[in-house]
Design a protein around this motif. Structure first.
Motif, PDB file in Angstrom:
ATOM      1  N   PRO A   1       0.824  -1.241   0.000  1.00 34.94           N
ATOM      2  CA  PRO A   1       0.000   0.000   0.000  1.00 34.94           C
ATOM      3  C   PRO A   1       0.844   1.272   0.000  1.00 34.94           C
ATOM      4  O   PRO A   1       0.462   2.270  -0.610  1.00 34.94           O
ATOM      5  CB  PRO A   1      -0.827  -0.140   1.279  1.00 34.94           C
ATOM      6  CG  PRO A   1      -0.942  -1.633   1.494  1.00 34.94           C
ATOM      7  CD  PRO A   1       0.373  -2.188   1.031  1.00 34.94           C
TER       8      PRO A   1
ATOM      9  N   ILE B   1      -4.317   5.712  -4.139  1.00 35.30           N
ATOM     10  CA  ILE B   1      -5.386   5.533  -3.133  1.00 35.30           C
ATOM     11  C   ILE B   1      -6.139   6.839  -2.938  1.00 35.30           C
ATOM     12  O   ILE B   1      -7.382   6.860  -2.941  1.00 35.30           O
ATOM     13  CB  ILE B   1      -4.775   5.028  -1.799  1.00 35.30           C
ATOM     14  CG1 ILE B   1      -4.356   3.552  -1.950  1.00 35.30           C
ATOM     15  CG2 ILE B   1      -5.765   5.190  -0.639  1.00 35.30           C
ATOM     16  CD1 ILE B   1      -3.545   3.013  -0.787  1.00 35.30           C
TER      17      ILE B   1
ATOM     18  N   ILE C   1     -11.203   2.772   0.904  1.00 36.30           N
ATOM     19  CA  ILE C   1     -10.015   1.901   0.769  1.00 36.30           C
ATOM     20  C   ILE C   1      -9.586   1.468   2.171  1.00 36.30           C
ATOM     21  O   ILE C   1      -9.432   2.309   3.057  1.00 36.30           O
ATOM     22  CB  ILE C   1      -8.846   2.675   0.113  1.00 36.30           C
ATOM     23  CG1 ILE C   1      -9.309   3.386  -1.164  1.00 36.30           C
ATOM     24  CG2 ILE C   1      -7.653   1.755  -0.113  1.00 36.30           C
ATOM     25  CD1 ILE C   1      -9.267   2.626  -2.427  1.00 36.30           C
ATOM     26  N   LYS C   2      -9.443   0.159   2.358  1.00 35.51           N
ATOM     27  CA  LYS C   2      -8.935  -0.341   3.637  1.00 35.51           C
ATOM     28  C   LYS C   2      -7.686  -1.172   3.332  1.00 35.51           C
ATOM     29  O   LYS C   2      -7.707  -2.038   2.443  1.00 35.51           O
ATOM     30  CB  LYS C   2      -9.990  -1.256   4.282  1.00 35.51           C
ATOM     31  CG  LYS C   2     -11.022  -0.500   5.121  1.00 35.51           C
ATOM     32  CD  LYS C   2     -11.427  -1.372   6.367  1.00 35.51           C
ATOM     33  CE  LYS C   2     -12.600  -0.730   7.074  1.00 35.51           C
ATOM     34  NZ  LYS C   2     -13.866  -0.932   6.251  1.00 35.51           N
ATOM     35  N   THR C   3      -6.607  -0.878   4.069  1.00 40.59           N
ATOM     36  CA  THR C   3      -5.398  -1.688   3.835  1.00 40.59           C
ATOM     37  C   THR C   3      -5.040  -2.433   5.122  1.00 40.59           C
ATOM     38  O   THR C   3      -5.304  -1.951   6.217  1.00 40.59           O
ATOM     39  CB  THR C   3      -4.200  -0.802   3.437  1.00 40.59           C
ATOM     40  OG1 THR C   3      -3.918   0.099   4.511  1.00 40.59           O
ATOM     41  CG2 THR C   3      -4.513  -0.025   2.161  1.00 40.59           C
TER      42      THR C   3
ATOM     43  N   LEU D   1      -5.361  -4.991   0.208  1.00 43.34           N
ATOM     44  CA  LEU D   1      -6.052  -3.713   0.020  1.00 43.34           C
ATOM     45  C   LEU D   1      -7.474  -4.008  -0.421  1.00 43.34           C
ATOM     46  O   LEU D   1      -7.667  -4.735  -1.416  1.00 43.34           O
ATOM     47  CB  LEU D   1      -5.342  -2.880  -1.053  1.00 43.34           C
ATOM     48  CG  LEU D   1      -5.930  -1.511  -1.358  1.00 43.34           C
ATOM     49  CD1 LEU D   1      -4.819  -0.521  -1.784  1.00 43.34           C
ATOM     50  CD2 LEU D   1      -7.008  -1.538  -2.426  1.00 43.34           C
TER      51      LEU D   1
END
Ligand code: EPZ
Length: 417
Positions: free
Chosen positions: A257, A264, A274-276, A281
């Motif tokens: 990421p 992003i 967006i979640k990493t 991701l």
């Protein structure tokens, strides 16, 4: 000539692993020439550009075998210093063989490289840097003849522009030079740091790669090592564009990421969540995308030029007007003509492109013009109503490993015909 047939407006879901970085494995393949013996490269994507570079290594006398994502290179048979036009013309990455062959043999005879027609793509910075390292260079009828009979010598080099290729050229050529080289205004792309990590594992002494100033202390000799290629941040951005354009939620695995900061934030500006988590991701797209007020492509860590076309395809169905400025290459909007065949409303003026979002695109027969332009057409086809046929797949196959298989595993109706 194979084509892709896509039936659009299918939601995507599930998980997809992102390939190794094309623009990292290409310079690293050239750099293997500096090291004696065997090098093992893991996570190498199976791409035509990679195959073309492997063929140059074989032409130069090296052994190179692929098994799955692993390439085993042995340079003990390296016994030539020329690369024929037929091999040089295939990719832009071939020019990075110049510094490696010259540094190792004291001579290099190559023709000008090929690559996607996204601009003139001169190599003046490459050549002026090699001259500063002591190379005598003659250019005649598209052929470059370089000599450094007494080897190369360290120098202070400053690039007019943070060119990725020129930075890689200097790092590779300076590794075996007598003395130290400092490179300022160097490119900071993650692929530069990956190249330096590989060469340092072979015994080189490179400091500061990924920053604007890099120090390379020349060493007598290098020996092969094992190295795993970093993930392809542009392939990741392409999958994110596909999710955004189809209002889907997907998970990318095997990404870094930290390499995707500007990408992003562009998707978040469009309303994506967006979640990493480590090398995963998750992108969740909204039912309707917000437009991008201003996307300007810049050297890393700015927004990457290679992600401009795929992102633009998603912007074609955003709820409003987006503006793209392409600052890196002078002819990188060629995909807009093909997107217009699918109903996109786009105006270009020089380096600025205005995209008037439409509520939908329509399937059509389109043709790709370059690697990332081809990716944009795939993204557009995924969200278009009806069927799209995409021709000239050779461009897509330069940079994406089995893109259609990955997308169909996410639920897309896409097949090679
Ligand atoms: C690398 O190309 C990548 N290719 C490109 O990816 C990428 O778009 C580009 O870097 C920028 O990030 C590979 O790594 C194989 P530059 P490169 O030198 O090295 C000008 C893709 O789709 N320039 O940073 O060629 C040049 O014309 C490809 O994967 C000179 O004027 O890019 C361009 O306008 C496309 N003289 C700008 O600098 C020179 O001597 C940036 O080029 C060298 C470059």
């Amino acid at each position: 000539m194979s084509k892709l047939l896509v039936t659009g407006r299918k939601k995507l879901s599930g998980e997809v692993s992102v390939q190794g970085a094309k623009n990292s494995v290409l310079p690293i393949l050239s750099a293997t020439l500096l090291a004696r013996g065997e090098t093992v490269l893991y996570n190498c994507p199976d791409l035509s550009d990679v195959e073309d570079s492997v063929n140059i290594l074989r032409y130069l006398g090296c052994k190179a075998e692929r098994s799955g994502q692993t390439l085993v290179i042995n340079t003990d048979g390296f016994n030539r210093c020329d690369v024929p036009d037929s091999l040089m013309r295939k990719t832009r990455g071939s020019i990075i063989f110049l510094g490696a062959v010259l540094a190792k043999t004291g001579r290099a005879k190559l023709s000008l490289p090929g690559g996607c027609e996204i601009g003139l793509r001169p190599i003046d910075m490459h050549l002026s840097a090699l001259k500063k390292l002591g190379a005598e260079i003659r250019e005649r009828r598209g052929c470059i003849d370089c000599r450094a009979p007494y080897g190369l010598s360290g120098a202070k080099i400053s690039l007019d522009f943070p060119s990725v290729g020129a930075t890689e050229q200097v790092i590779i050529a300076a590794c075996l030079a007598h003395g130290a080289t400092t490179l300022t205004n160097a490119a900071r792309e993650p692929e530069i740091a990956d190249l330096a990590d590989f060469l340092n594992s072979c015994g080189a002494r490179i400091y500061g790669a990924g920053e604007g100033e890099i120090l390379i202390e020349g060493t007598g000799s290098l020996s092969g090592c094992a190295h795993s290629i970093i993930p392809d941040r542009i392939a990741a951005a392409t999958f994110m564009s596909a999710a955004a354009a189809t209002g889907s939620e997907i998970v990318l695995t095997d990404v870094i990421p930290a390499h995707l900061g500007a990408v992003i934030s562009a998707f978040e500006d469009m309303g994506c969540k967006i979640k990493t988590d480590g090398t995963k991701l998750k992108i969740t797209a909204p039912a309707s995308l917000k437009p991008l007020k201003a996307v300007s492509t810049m050297p890393y860590p700015g927004f990457p030029t290679d992600a401009q076309a795929p992102l633009m395809a998603a912007a074609c169905v955003a709820d409003g007007t987006s503006v793209f400025t392409e600052n890196i290459f002078e002819n990188r909007f060629r995909h807009t003509r093909e997107l217009a065949r699918m109903g996109a409303e786009i105006k270009t003026c020089g380096r600025v492109c205005v995209v008037y979002g439409r509520d939908k695109l329509y399937g059509a027969k389109v043709d790709s013009t370059d690697l990332r332009g081809a990716a944009a057409l795939v993204v557009a086809a995924l969200c278009a109503e009806g069927k799209t046929r995409i021709g000239s797949l050779r461009y897509l196959e330069r940079g994406y490993e089995n893109l259609e298989l990955s997308l169909s595993s996410l639920g897309a109706d896409i097949k090679k015909i």
